[in-house]
Design an enzyme around this catalytic site. Structure first.
Site, PDB file in Angstrom:
ATOM      1  N   LYS A 159      72.952 -15.678  48.956  1.00  0.00           N
ATOM      2  CA  LYS A 159      72.422 -14.732  49.994  1.00  0.00           C
ATOM      3  C   LYS A 159      71.628 -13.505  49.274  1.00  0.00           C
ATOM      4  O   LYS A 159      71.908 -12.469  49.578  1.00  0.00           O
ATOM      5  CB  LYS A 159      73.543 -14.292  50.808  1.00  0.00           C
ATOM      6  CG  LYS A 159      73.131 -13.553  51.875  1.00  0.00           C
ATOM      7  CD  LYS A 159      72.539 -14.454  53.094  1.00  0.00           C
ATOM      8  CE  LYS A 159      72.151 -13.731  54.302  1.00  0.00           C
ATOM      9  NZ  LYS A 159      71.316 -14.298  55.319  1.00  0.00           N
ATOM     10  N   ASP A 215      82.798 -22.246  49.630  1.00  0.00           N
ATOM     11  CA  ASP A 215      83.811 -22.581  50.442  1.00  0.00           C
ATOM     12  C   ASP A 215      83.463 -22.952  52.061  1.00  0.00           C
ATOM     13  O   ASP A 215      83.938 -23.885  52.473  1.00  0.00           O
ATOM     14  CB  ASP A 215      84.846 -21.309  50.826  1.00  0.00           C
ATOM     15  CG  ASP A 215      86.139 -21.612  51.245  1.00  0.00           C
ATOM     16  OD1 ASP A 215      86.652 -22.674  51.494  1.00  0.00           O
ATOM     17  OD2 ASP A 215      87.150 -20.753  51.264  1.00  0.00           O
TER      18      ASP A 215
END
Length: 414
Positions: free
Chosen positions: A226, A304
């Site tokens: 990100k 995750d």
């Protein structure tokens, strides 16, 4: 090494490391943790399948000598703590182990045993292969296009556990420092957490992913980040990934830009493509264009989310395997929770732990036994012999118990 409760099998030999390689005897001692909740049910079933696969693959010449290690509720009964130091020593001593699911309270109580284990043993790579098996229910039209291996950094990011509750003296002190010393805008009374991402941690994870891609004949490694928002943490992860590929794998890698400029979009033999995608776009592209991705390397939190989301495309975390791997020490694991509601009922899908065991066999270099498990699983599911979670999604399925499913897998190896 002596232990208080752990008993090493007398017939086995320990796995060792020599010349930067695992040395695996024909009867290696491998650790296992039953786990909590459904852990004993699925572990019992999987041990039988793993043993059968090894016996059939090697005609009795090889056999794993299993050594029980204690974590979670069983450990609490023996040691008075769910995370005993003896378990850590055993994992390091035995080198290769596998564990069932462990229960972690949400929002309070003890810290996650899984996270603590990864950090204590420096198991910096969470490796999650995700592929579809014919017949397994999937929400996708073409789930067979999903075949990725996710390398998730395991020790840094928000999982480093550096956080302070709102109103605490530590949070207030950090809030003042951020506001007064660094000029950051922090709402008063905030709960605060830190997100460390280091060059060292990023590069060793990405190095492992690139090496895997080269050894396994994969075509690309995608850095998922990100970095458009978190420019100095996740943006740095992306930058360090390209830098590593250029400096350490220059003759074996190329960027997407180089691929199109010099090769017309068709990579030459023996080279893999290094590319990157912003995390939110990656979720969309794994739904719409999954065949474009092969090996994925990503920071902890992204990994995750992404590994569970991609697993849902091919049947869910119930059949998604995983391994926590350092330079040599490896602890493979069921990637789902302990599902205490179903504990002792012999109904849970053992697939996640089963395939984590296949990963373990592959890690030992026993690829033939690992392949037997995958082939048998494909045949059994294709016959619509499945546990309840798949049966409710399939027409004409024969619902069986955990132990019966394991027996069907062993029979399918004949």
């Amino acid at each position: 090494m002596t232990y208080q409760h752990i008993r090493l099998p007398v017939a086995g030999e320990k796995i060792t490391v020599r010349d930067n390689r695992l040395q695996v005897p024909d009867r290696p001692i491998v650790g296992y943790v039953e786990g909590d909740g459904i852990g004993p049910d699925i572990t019992r079933a999987c041990l039988g399948v793993w043993n059968a696969a090894v016996a059939r693959a090697y005609g009795g010449r090889r056999a794993i000598q299993w050594c029980e290690v204690y974590l979670g509720e069983k450990a609490a009964g023996l040691y008075g703590t769910p995370f005993p130091e003896e378990a850590l020593r055993a994992f390091a001593d035995l080198v290769v182990s596998i564990k069932g699911p462990l229960t972690t309270p949400v929002g309070g109580g003890m810290r996650s045993i899984n996270v603590a284990l990864r950090q204590a043993l420096d198991l910096y790579a969470c490796v999650r292969p995700v592929r579809h098996f014919p017949g397994v229910p999937s929400p996708l039209r073409h789930p067979e296009k999903v075949d990725v291996v996710i390398f998730r950094e395991n020790t840094e990011d928000v999982y480093a556990g550096i956080e302070f509750p709102a109103g605490s003296a530590e949070a207030e002190r950090l809030e003042r420092f951020l506001r007064e010393e660094l000029g950051a805008k922090v709402p008063p009374g905030s709960a605060l957490g830190l997100k460390p991402i280091s060059e060292f941690g990023s590069k060793r994870l990405i190095r492992k992913a690139i090496r895997y891609a080269l050894e396994a004949g994969r075509k690309s490694v995608t850095l998922v980040h990100k970095g458009n928002i978190m420019k100095y943490t996740e943006g740095a992860f992306r930058h360090w990934g390209y830098e590593l590929a250029r400096d350490e794998f220059s003759g074996q890698t190329l960027t997407e830009e180089e691929l199109h400029a010099a090769y017309g979009g068709r990579p030459p033999e023996g080279k893999i493509v290094i590319k990157d995608r912003i995390a939110d776009i990656m979720f969309q592209q794994m739904l719409l264009r999954p065949a474009e991705f092969d090996v994925i390397a990503t920071p902890n939190l992204n990994g995750d989310y992404l590994s569970d989301a991609v697993a849902a495309e091919v049947g869910g975390v119930g059949i998604a395997p995983g391994g926590n791997i350092g330079d040599f020490i490896a602890v493979f694991e069921a990637t789902h929770g302990s599902a205490p509601k179903y504990a002792g009922k012999d109904v849970a899908n053992p697939g996640s732990l089963l395939f984590s065991g296949a990963m373990l066999l592959d890690y030992l270099g026993w690829k033939e036994a690992a392949q037997l498990i995958a082939d048998a699983y494909g045949r059994v599911v294709a016959s619509k012999t499945v546990t309840y979670d798949f049966a409710r999604q399939m027409e004409g399925a024969r619902e069986v118990r955990t132990s019966e499913f394991a027996a069907a897998l062993v029979k399918a190896m004949d």
